[in-house]
Design a protein around this motif. Structure first.
Motif, mmCIF file in Angstrom:
data_model
loop_
_atom_site.group_PDB
_atom_site.id
_atom_site.type_symbol
_atom_site.label_atom_id
_atom_site.label_comp_id
_atom_site.label_asym_id
_atom_site.label_seq_id
_atom_site.Cartn_x
_atom_site.Cartn_y
_atom_site.Cartn_z
ATOM 1 N N PHE A 25 18.093 3.557 -24.385
ATOM 2 C CA PHE A 25 18.417 3.583 -25.818
ATOM 3 C C PHE A 25 18.574 2.163 -26.362
ATOM 4 O O PHE A 25 18.147 1.868 -27.471
ATOM 5 C CB PHE A 25 19.700 4.399 -26.062
ATOM 6 C CG PHE A 25 19.424 5.856 -26.297
ATOM 7 C CD1 PHE A 25 18.365 6.491 -25.664
ATOM 8 C CD2 PHE A 25 20.212 6.594 -27.160
ATOM 9 C CE1 PHE A 25 18.096 7.838 -25.879
ATOM 10 C CE2 PHE A 25 19.955 7.943 -27.386
ATOM 11 C CZ PHE A 25 18.909 8.560 -26.750
ATOM 12 N N ALA A 32 12.570 -1.414 -31.554
ATOM 13 C CA ALA A 32 12.370 -0.904 -32.925
ATOM 14 C C ALA A 32 12.716 -1.984 -33.939
ATOM 15 O O ALA A 32 11.994 -2.187 -34.918
ATOM 16 C CB ALA A 32 13.217 0.343 -33.158
ATOM 17 N N ILE A 48 5.020 -1.235 -31.122
ATOM 18 C CA ILE A 48 5.140 0.178 -31.519
ATOM 19 C C ILE A 48 4.678 1.060 -30.352
ATOM 20 O O ILE A 48 5.321 2.068 -30.026
ATOM 21 C CB ILE A 48 4.326 0.482 -32.803
ATOM 22 C CG1 ILE A 48 4.918 -0.272 -33.992
ATOM 23 C CG2 ILE A 48 4.316 1.989 -33.102
ATOM 24 C CD1 ILE A 48 4.171 -0.090 -35.311
ATOM 25 N N ALA A 58 12.133 8.761 -22.616
ATOM 26 C CA ALA A 58 13.486 9.262 -22.895
ATOM 27 C C ALA A 58 13.485 10.786 -22.980
ATOM 28 O O ALA A 58 14.423 11.448 -22.519
ATOM 29 C CB ALA A 58 14.024 8.657 -24.196
ATOM 30 N N MET A 103 15.709 12.730 -31.294
ATOM 31 C CA MET A 103 15.145 11.381 -31.477
ATOM 32 C C MET A 103 13.662 11.335 -31.065
ATOM 33 O O MET A 103 12.814 10.982 -31.897
ATOM 34 C CB MET A 103 16.006 10.406 -30.673
ATOM 35 C CG MET A 103 16.090 9.026 -31.212
ATOM 36 S SD MET A 103 16.778 8.987 -32.861
ATOM 37 C CE MET A 103 15.969 7.520 -33.459
ATOM 38 N N SER A 111 4.725 10.244 -35.818
ATOM 39 C CA SER A 111 3.450 9.615 -35.446
ATOM 40 C C SER A 111 2.279 10.560 -35.703
ATOM 41 O O SER A 111 1.275 10.177 -36.303
ATOM 42 C CB SER A 111 3.451 9.234 -33.964
ATOM 43 O OG SER A 111 4.383 8.225 -33.741
ATOM 44 N N ILE A 118 -0.416 9.017 -29.826
ATOM 45 C CA ILE A 118 0.660 8.520 -28.948
ATOM 46 C C ILE A 118 0.092 8.383 -27.549
ATOM 47 O O ILE A 118 -0.199 9.372 -26.875
ATOM 48 C CB ILE A 118 1.859 9.489 -28.930
ATOM 49 C CG1 ILE A 118 2.390 9.702 -30.348
ATOM 50 C CG2 ILE A 118 2.970 8.949 -28.020
ATOM 51 C CD1 ILE A 118 3.502 10.723 -30.443
#
Ligand code: HEM
Ligand code: HEM
Length: 184
Positions: A25, A32, A48, A58, A103, A111, A118
């Motif tokens: 995190f 970010a 990105i 994550a 998240m 996206s 991705i």
């Protein structure tokens, strides 16, 4: 140290997943922040891409974490906590799990709805289950930001409680999530 959770403390696997998620995190947040500061260009796109790959990691980590709770049930709530504290800790943990899922899912939707693929560490691409939509992209972007604010508030409360128990109440709550040592 046990791999599995025991009656009164978390085992190595749960601890690795817990502290690994904290490190991930922090990395996701720092990446970010830097990617948003950069002007459009290859450096920005590279960051990105890294953010997306780590974000998908994550999601895998939280899935593994939930799966592990089925294999090795969490210890009973710390005996040092009052019934009210036990209930509050339980609610906080559930809210943290919801955010840990929200998240990456909002990141994925943002996206895909924005028409951006991705790629996970250049190894494979995720399928598009969403389709392009400007409104959905805006919504998911907003949700990504709001969930992050919620995470900061919840983790702040959660960590403050853990540190309070360790340094002020001097009980076993933090040690249950740390390697070594007896818990009681
Ligand atoms: C647990 C996983 C993740 C965390 C903790 C995280 C965290 C963040 C943070 C803190 C920001 C800064 C801006 C904001 O407040 O919204 C951000 C932005 C962003 N994230 Fe994530 N993210 C995660 C997963 C993902 C995933 C899986 C994707 C896409 C596949 C993604 C794509 C993006 C994009 C494109 C932005 C820039 C949005 C904008 O331009 O406002 N994130 N993320
Ligand atoms: C400095 C940061 C942190 C500290 C000091 C901390 C401390 C702790 C402690 C001591 C426990 C065990 C509580 C018990 O005895 O039941 C715990 C459990 C837990 N923590 Fe944290 N934590 C931190 C960061 C985080 C973060 C970033 C997340 C997720 C976003 C998180 C999510 C959880 C969850 C869901 C549990 C319940 C056990 C589990 O299912 O893994 N923690 N934490």
């Amino acid at each position: 140290m046990n791999l599995r959770n025991t009656e009164d403390r978390y085992g190595a696997v749960a601890q690795l997943l817990h502290w690994g998620m904290l490190i991930l995190f922090i990395a996701l947040y720092l990446i970010a922040e830097s990617m948003e500061d950069l002007p459009k260009g290859p450096d920005k796109f590279e960051l990105i891409g890294l953010h997306k790959s780590l974000g998908v990691t994550a999601l895998l980590l939280v899935l593994a974490r939930v799966g592990w709770r089925f294999v090795s049930p969490a210890p009973a709530t710390a005996a040092d906590l009052s019934p009210l504290q036990q209930r509050m800790a339980g609610i906080l943990h559930i809210l943290l799990y919801i955010c840990m899922f929200a998240m990456p899912i909002t990141g994925y939707v943002m996206s895909m709805a924005g028409g951006h693929p991705i790629e996970v560490f250049g190894l494979f691409s995720l399928p598009d289950l969403v389709g392009e939509s400007h409104d959905l992209k805006e919504f998911a972007e907003e949700a990504h930001e709001i969930t992050w604010v919620a995470i900061m508030v919840l983790v702040g409360l959660h960590a403050a409680a853990a540190l309070f128990h360790h340094f002020v109440a001097r009980d076993s709550v933090l040690r249950r999530m740390l390697p070594g040592g007896a818990s009681a």
